[in-house]
Design a protein around this motif. Structure first.
Motif, mmCIF file in Angstrom:
data_model
loop_
_atom_site.group_PDB
_atom_site.id
_atom_site.type_symbol
_atom_site.label_atom_id
_atom_site.label_comp_id
_atom_site.label_asym_id
_atom_site.label_seq_id
_atom_site.Cartn_x
_atom_site.Cartn_y
_atom_site.Cartn_z
ATOM 1 N N TYR A 1 40.406 32.026 40.707
ATOM 2 C CA TYR A 1 39.749 31.834 39.261
ATOM 3 C C TYR A 1 41.063 32.256 38.360
ATOM 4 N N ASN A 2 40.821 31.489 36.896
ATOM 5 C CA ASN A 2 41.652 31.756 35.897
ATOM 6 C C ASN A 2 40.941 32.165 34.612
ATOM 7 N N SER B 1 41.008 34.542 31.262
ATOM 8 C CA SER B 1 42.035 35.403 30.554
ATOM 9 C C SER B 1 41.507 36.860 30.650
ATOM 10 N N VAL C 1 40.924 39.005 33.120
ATOM 11 C CA VAL C 1 40.114 39.251 34.063
ATOM 12 C C VAL C 1 41.138 39.271 35.456
ATOM 13 N N ASP C 2 41.439 40.499 35.929
ATOM 14 C CA ASP C 2 42.379 40.477 37.012
ATOM 15 C C ASP C 2 41.730 41.123 38.161
ATOM 16 N N LYS C 3 40.350 41.515 38.000
ATOM 17 C CA LYS C 3 39.635 41.941 39.146
ATOM 18 C C LYS C 3 38.259 41.474 39.150
ATOM 19 N N LYS D 1 45.111 26.422 37.955
ATOM 20 C CA LYS D 1 46.063 27.091 37.056
ATOM 21 C C LYS D 1 45.932 26.548 35.673
ATOM 22 N N GLN E 1 41.705 27.023 31.790
ATOM 23 C CA GLN E 1 41.091 28.370 31.350
ATOM 24 C C GLN E 1 39.674 28.364 31.792
ATOM 25 N N GLN F 1 48.275 31.832 46.344
ATOM 26 C CA GLN F 1 49.370 32.705 46.201
ATOM 27 C C GLN F 1 50.370 32.218 45.799
ATOM 28 N N GLN G 1 50.007 31.642 42.021
ATOM 29 C CA GLN G 1 49.848 33.208 41.405
ATOM 30 C C GLN G 1 48.492 33.227 40.746
ATOM 31 N N ASN H 1 44.562 34.654 40.436
ATOM 32 C CA ASN H 1 43.775 35.711 40.912
ATOM 33 C C ASN H 1 42.398 35.150 41.826
#
Length: 359
Positions: free
Chosen positions: A129-130, A132, A134-136, A228, A231, A243, A246, A248
């Motif tokens: 997902y992408n 902004s 939210v990295d978890k 990527k 948004q 990966q 890059q 999440n």
């Protein structure tokens, strides 16, 4: 990091020299050298999930076996199986084992022997997902089904916020991406939703996407690139591609707690798979309902579909040599570094037996 790209140039040269010296002779399966180099040229196609691993394997093999050329086109599992059936390739990569009519047609192409599905690498299918800030993120099968059937359309929907306490989810429309091509990743993803969220997922399964809504993109690389660049987007992609971009990726709670996708948790899930094929046809039944707190349940296996017998002799020799290399313990152990899942050791011995039967 990508497989084999961190090795110093001098080490690569030394490895290639040692491998060339070993060609034509037996070597230990834990050796990094190629066991019995073959010469000639073959074409293969199919699974985009294994694209990154296949590129590294081919580069390593051809560096050691300079008289061999292997051309792999990542055109999707469905197209790859058809290419093989039509005798355009020596093997096909497919993220769902060829069965029923496809397996019968593949066997007919082989003529003098059965077509067999050989598991070659595992992968975790991620909800990448992408969003902004939210990295978890944790998702459940029910929520995944809601998002990809266009029933959950906002990131701050109560169904998502309820399982993500403390995460600041925006009041933004979810942009979901699915595969536009015939895809084994789609087949495995929809099998998982059918098995774990049947009351919330009613779309037909298979390699072709049938659920309403969302946007299509071709291949794992196409979906991951779309996420990527967009948004508030989400899509299902094999971990290696997440990966590379890059991205999440969400942890998945299948009833035993949130589990992050990686080589270890994916391997734990694959260890619970059951062989349902006959003889050297190693088709697997994956337990998508696995609630082991150390197992990431949304996994796939990429198979190499080829003839146990029936390929032209020069093609058979190169396919056998190359797949012996890719299924070696040394190459399997490297897979985790590039976002893949090694074949569990209990299954790998059966894979080695199946590859050795190619003639």
């Amino acid at each position: 990091m990508k497989l084999n790209q961190t090795v110093a140039a001098a080490s690569v040269a030394a490895l290639a020299t040692a491998a060339l010296a070993a060609c034509g002779s037996s070597s230990n399966s834990n050796s990094a050298s190629v066991e019995n180099c073959a010469s000639g040229s073959i074409k293969a196609s199919g699974s985009s999930a294994q694209k990154n691993a296949m590129a590294d394997w081919i580069n390593s093999y051809q560096s050691s076996c300079s008289s061999a050329t292997i051309d792999y086109q990542a055109n999707g599992s469905g197209a790859g199986v058809q290419d093989f059936i039509n005798a355009q390739t020596a093997f096909a990569g497919t993220d769902s084992a060829a069965k029923d009519d496809d397996l019968d047609k593949a066997t007919a192409r082989c003529a003098s022997g059965p077509a067999i599905n050989i598991p070659m690498l595992g992968g975790a299918i991620t909800a990448a997902y992408n969003v902004s800030g939210v990295d978890k993120l944790t998702l459940t099968p029910k929520v995944l089904a809601g998002i990809f059937s266009n029933k959950i359309t906002k990131w701050n929907d109560p169904a998502i916020t309820a399982i993500n306490s403390g995460v600041n989810l925006p009041d933004a429309t979810i942009v979901s991406y699915h595969r536009s091509d015939s895809s084994g990743t789609t087949d495995n993803f929809t099998k998982f939703l059918t098995a774990t969220a049947a009351s919330d997922w009613t779309a037909a399964g298979g390699k072709d996407w049938t659920a309403p809504g969302g946007q299509g993109a071709k291949g794992n690389d196409g979906v991951s690139s779309a996420i990527k660049s967009t948004q508030n987007s989400i899509g299902y992609v094999e971990l290696s591609f997440a990966q590379t971009q890059q991205l999440n990726v969400a942890s998945l709670d299948n009833g035993g707690g949130a589990v992050a996708p990686n080589a270890d948790t994916g391997s734990a899930a694959l260890a619970d798979a059951t062989v349902v094929g006959q003889g050297n046809n190693l088709a697997l039944d994956i337990n998508y309902k696995n609630q082991n707190p150390n197992a990431y349940p949304l996994v796939l296996v990429t198979y190499e579909l080829t003839c146990q017998k029936g390929l032209p002799s020069d093609q058979a020799a190169l396919v056998k040599s190359f797949l012996t290399f890719t299924s070696s313990s040394a190459e399997q152990q490297k897979l985790g570094d590039s976002g893949y899942v090694p074949i569990p050791s209990t299954l790998l011995s059966k894979v080695n037996t199946a590859v050795s039967a190619i003639s």
